[in-house]
Design a protein around this motif. Structure first.
Motif, PDB file in Angstrom:
ATOM      1  N   CYS A  49      -1.370  17.182  10.970  1.00  0.00           N
ATOM      2  CA  CYS A  49      -1.137  16.050  10.073  1.00  0.00           C
ATOM      3  C   CYS A  49       0.067  15.227  10.543  1.00  0.00           C
ATOM      4  CB  CYS A  49      -0.898  16.547   8.658  1.00  0.00           C
ATOM      5  SG  CYS A  49      -2.174  17.664   8.024  1.00  0.00           S
ATOM      6  N   TYR A  50      -0.092  13.898  10.525  1.00  0.00           N
ATOM      7  CA  TYR A  50       0.949  13.010  11.035  1.00  0.00           C
ATOM      8  C   TYR A  50       1.138  11.798  10.135  1.00  0.00           C
ATOM      9  CZ  TYR A  50      -0.144  15.586  15.347  1.00  0.00           C
ATOM     10  OH  TYR A  50      -0.384  16.570  16.273  1.00  0.00           O
ATOM     11  N   VAL A  51       2.385  11.347  10.035  1.00  0.00           N
ATOM     12  CA  VAL A  51       2.697  10.079   9.379  1.00  0.00           C
ATOM     13  C   VAL A  51       2.660   8.979  10.438  1.00  0.00           C
ATOM     14  CG1 VAL A  51       4.447   8.757   8.122  1.00  0.00           C
ATOM     15  CG2 VAL A  51       4.160  11.202   7.661  1.00  0.00           C
ATOM     16  N   ASN A  59       0.829  -1.209   0.000  1.00  0.00           N
ATOM     17  CA  ASN A  59       0.000   0.000   0.000  1.00  0.00           C
ATOM     18  C   ASN A  59       0.863   1.259   0.000  1.00  0.00           C
ATOM     19  OD1 ASN A  59      -2.801  -0.709  -0.128  1.00  0.00           O
ATOM     20  ND2 ASN A  59      -2.622  -1.600   1.907  1.00  0.00           N
ATOM     21  N   LEU A  60       1.951   1.233   0.758  1.00  0.00           N
ATOM     22  CA  LEU A  60       2.853   2.381   0.774  1.00  0.00           C
ATOM     23  C   LEU A  60       3.487   2.574  -0.593  1.00  0.00           C
ATOM     24  CD1 LEU A  60       4.281   4.654   2.229  1.00  0.00           C
ATOM     25  CD2 LEU A  60       5.994   3.014   3.020  1.00  0.00           C
ATOM     26  N   LYS A  61       3.836   1.476  -1.256  1.00  0.00           N
ATOM     27  CA  LYS A  61       4.435   1.556  -2.593  1.00  0.00           C
ATOM     28  C   LYS A  61       3.435   2.102  -3.605  1.00  0.00           C
ATOM     29  CE  LYS A  61       6.691  -1.278  -6.143  1.00  0.00           C
ATOM     30  NZ  LYS A  61       7.162  -2.643  -6.500  1.00  0.00           N
ATOM     31  N   TRP A  62       2.174   1.643  -3.517  1.00  0.00           N
ATOM     32  CA  TRP A  62       1.153   2.055  -4.480  1.00  0.00           C
ATOM     33  C   TRP A  62       0.725   3.500  -4.284  1.00  0.00           C
ATOM     34  CZ3 TRP A  62      -2.066  -2.982  -3.474  1.00  0.00           C
ATOM     35  CH2 TRP A  62      -1.477  -4.046  -4.168  1.00  0.00           C
ATOM     36  N   TRP A  63       0.508   3.892  -3.009  1.00  0.00           N
ATOM     37  CA  TRP A  63      -0.100   5.202  -2.731  1.00  0.00           C
ATOM     38  C   TRP A  63       0.885   6.223  -2.196  1.00  0.00           C
ATOM     39  CZ3 TRP A  63      -4.224   4.157  -5.194  1.00  0.00           C
ATOM     40  CH2 TRP A  63      -4.881   2.922  -5.057  1.00  0.00           C
ATOM     41  N   ILE A  94      -7.525  16.174  12.705  1.00  0.00           N
ATOM     42  CA  ILE A  94      -6.290  15.387  12.721  1.00  0.00           C
ATOM     43  C   ILE A  94      -6.302  14.431  11.538  1.00  0.00           C
ATOM     44  CG2 ILE A  94      -4.859  13.770  14.035  1.00  0.00           C
ATOM     45  CD1 ILE A  94      -6.267  14.795  16.570  1.00  0.00           C
ATOM     46  N   ALA A  95      -5.232  14.460  10.757  1.00  0.00           N
ATOM     47  CA  ALA A  95      -5.087  13.561   9.612  1.00  0.00           C
ATOM     48  C   ALA A  95      -3.881  12.658   9.848  1.00  0.00           C
ATOM     49  CB  ALA A  95      -4.905  14.358   8.329  1.00  0.00           C
ATOM     50  N   VAL A  96      -4.079  11.352   9.669  1.00  0.00           N
ATOM     51  CA  VAL A  96      -3.013  10.377   9.882  1.00  0.00           C
ATOM     52  C   VAL A  96      -2.922   9.481   8.661  1.00  0.00           C
ATOM     53  CG1 VAL A  96      -2.184   8.480  11.315  1.00  0.00           C
ATOM     54  CG2 VAL A  96      -3.374  10.410  12.376  1.00  0.00           C
ATOM     55  N   ASP A  97      -1.724   9.400   8.072  1.00  0.00           N
ATOM     56  CA  ASP A  97      -1.555   8.610   6.854  1.00  0.00           C
ATOM     57  C   ASP A  97      -0.205   7.905   6.861  1.00  0.00           C
ATOM     58  OD1 ASP A  97      -1.091   7.994   3.858  1.00  0.00           O
ATOM     59  OD2 ASP A  97      -3.120   8.814   3.848  1.00  0.00           O
ATOM     60  N   LEU A  98      -0.179   6.753   6.223  1.00  0.00           N
ATOM     61  CA  LEU A  98       1.042   5.964   6.082  1.00  0.00           C
ATOM     62  C   LEU A  98       2.063   6.645   5.172  1.00  0.00           C
ATOM     63  CD1 LEU A  98       2.603   3.181   6.252  1.00  0.00           C
ATOM     64  CD2 LEU A  98       1.174   2.442   4.335  1.00  0.00           C
ATOM     65  N   ILE A 119      -8.438   8.887   8.993  1.00  0.00           N
ATOM     66  CA  ILE A 119      -7.400   7.889   8.782  1.00  0.00           C
ATOM     67  C   ILE A 119      -7.207   7.685   7.280  1.00  0.00           C
ATOM     68  CG2 ILE A 119      -6.736   5.470   9.155  1.00  0.00           C
ATOM     69  CD1 ILE A 119      -8.492   5.514  11.670  1.00  0.00           C
ATOM     70  N   ALA A 120      -5.970   7.754   6.828  1.00  0.00           N
ATOM     71  CA  ALA A 120      -5.606   7.572   5.421  1.00  0.00           C
ATOM     72  C   ALA A 120      -6.314   8.580   4.513  1.00  0.00           C
ATOM     73  CB  ALA A 120      -5.892   6.140   4.978  1.00  0.00           C
ATOM     74  N   PRO A 121      -6.057   9.876   4.708  1.00  0.00           N
ATOM     75  CA  PRO A 121      -6.746  10.911   3.931  1.00  0.00           C
ATOM     76  C   PRO A 121      -6.205  11.114   2.521  1.00  0.00           C
ATOM     77  CG  PRO A 121      -5.189  11.923   5.414  1.00  0.00           C
ATOM     78  CD  PRO A 121      -5.181  10.450   5.735  1.00  0.00           C
TER      79      PRO A 121
END
Length: 289
Positions: A98-100, A7-11, A74-78, A55-57
């Protein structure tokens, strides 16, 4: 079966977000139509809310709307690329944070601080272990009267029928169709599969839906996490009538015994999108001068 790494590779690449994700709202004719015609009616009873978590915005398709309904967003994404974009996009909004994360935890969010959590068009791509991890986190982060709206896969419900679409287009062939070295016979196989999917003969296993997640399994994971699932809407996605996706509403479990969630089977979700698109197009064509 997508992994966190996949998922990290794709997005996770900015190039994949050249249009900000707008192409995924094409059936509605645009992100704004999808929000107001499809998503807002489903979450309006939870808005406004003091503190909202997404989550995952991605690149903020829904954040641009949600941030206007709260005092703190709050936005949290990989993906670091996604979070960097959000920080730049919403730099003037002091209430946006915003946070990773690592794709499964919410350590940066205070316990019992979230009034409403939201995720759409992202978590259908994660397997049961990730869903379980996020539910465990939400059980700690939601306020006692808080709610979460979660879009996830329901493909596991069709596990006994997935052999047929995979036989028509084997995963190894689909994975190697990169546009420059397309395997022999790929487009013929794909055309046949799409036709049979639209006819309701073959289960829709397009779009990298997680095969280990279903509405039933989601309820079980909620129970383990100490959450109560209040409703589930089973919907189709893109091709055919198959209810491959699910929209679940959850809240921390109260003192009373959990009740079975309200259930709606909606094979017309994409028809809603088409109707919204046609309506928006009709009225957008009215001269204003």
């Amino acid at each position: 079966m997508p992994t966190i790494e996949q998922n990290l590779k794709w997005w996770g690449k900015p190039a994949g977000w050249a249009d900000g994700g707008e192409r995924w709202s094409a059936p509605w004719g645009g992100t704004d139509v999808e929000w107001w015609a499809t998503l807002y009616p489903r979450v309006r009873q939870f808005l406004p809310a003091a503190t909202i978590l997404e989550i995952a915005p991605g690149f903020g398709r829904w954040a641009q709307f949600l941030k206007g309904f709260c005092d703190k967003f709050i936005a949290v994404d990989l993906s670091p690329a996604c979070i960097d974009n959000l920080k730049e996009q919403f730099a003037a909004d002091s209430h946006v944070h915003c946070y990773v994360n690592d794709g499964r935890s919410l350590a940066m969010v205070d316990d019992r601080s979230i009034d409403f959590a939201f995720t759409f068009d992202s978590l259908p791509h994660v397997e049961a272990d990730v869903i379980a991890a996020y539910l465990q986190e939400l059980s700690k982060k939601l306020k006692p009267n808080g709610f979460a709206f979660i879009h996830h896969s329901n493909l596991e419900a069709y596990r006994k029928s997935l052999w047929l679409p995979k036989a028509i287009v084997p995963p190894e062939i689909a994975a190697n169709s990169n546009g420059t070295a397309t395997p022999r016979g790929f487009w013929m196989r794909r055309s046949l599969k799409t036709t049979l999917t639209n006819w309701g003969v073959v289960v829709n296993n397009y779009n990298n839906r997680a095969e280990s997640v279903s509405a039933r399994i989601f309820i079980e994971l909620c129970d383990v996490a100490g959450l109560e699932c209040r409703s589930q809407e089973l919907i189709n996605w893109n091709f055919g009538p198959w209810l491959t996706d699910c929209l679940s509403v959850v809240t921390p479990r109260g003192k009373n015994s959990p009740k079975p969630p309200r259930l709606r089977r909606n094979p017309h979700f994409m028809d809603e999108a088409e109707h919204a698109r046609r309506t928006a197009e009709f009225y957008s064509g009215i001269p204003r001068d």
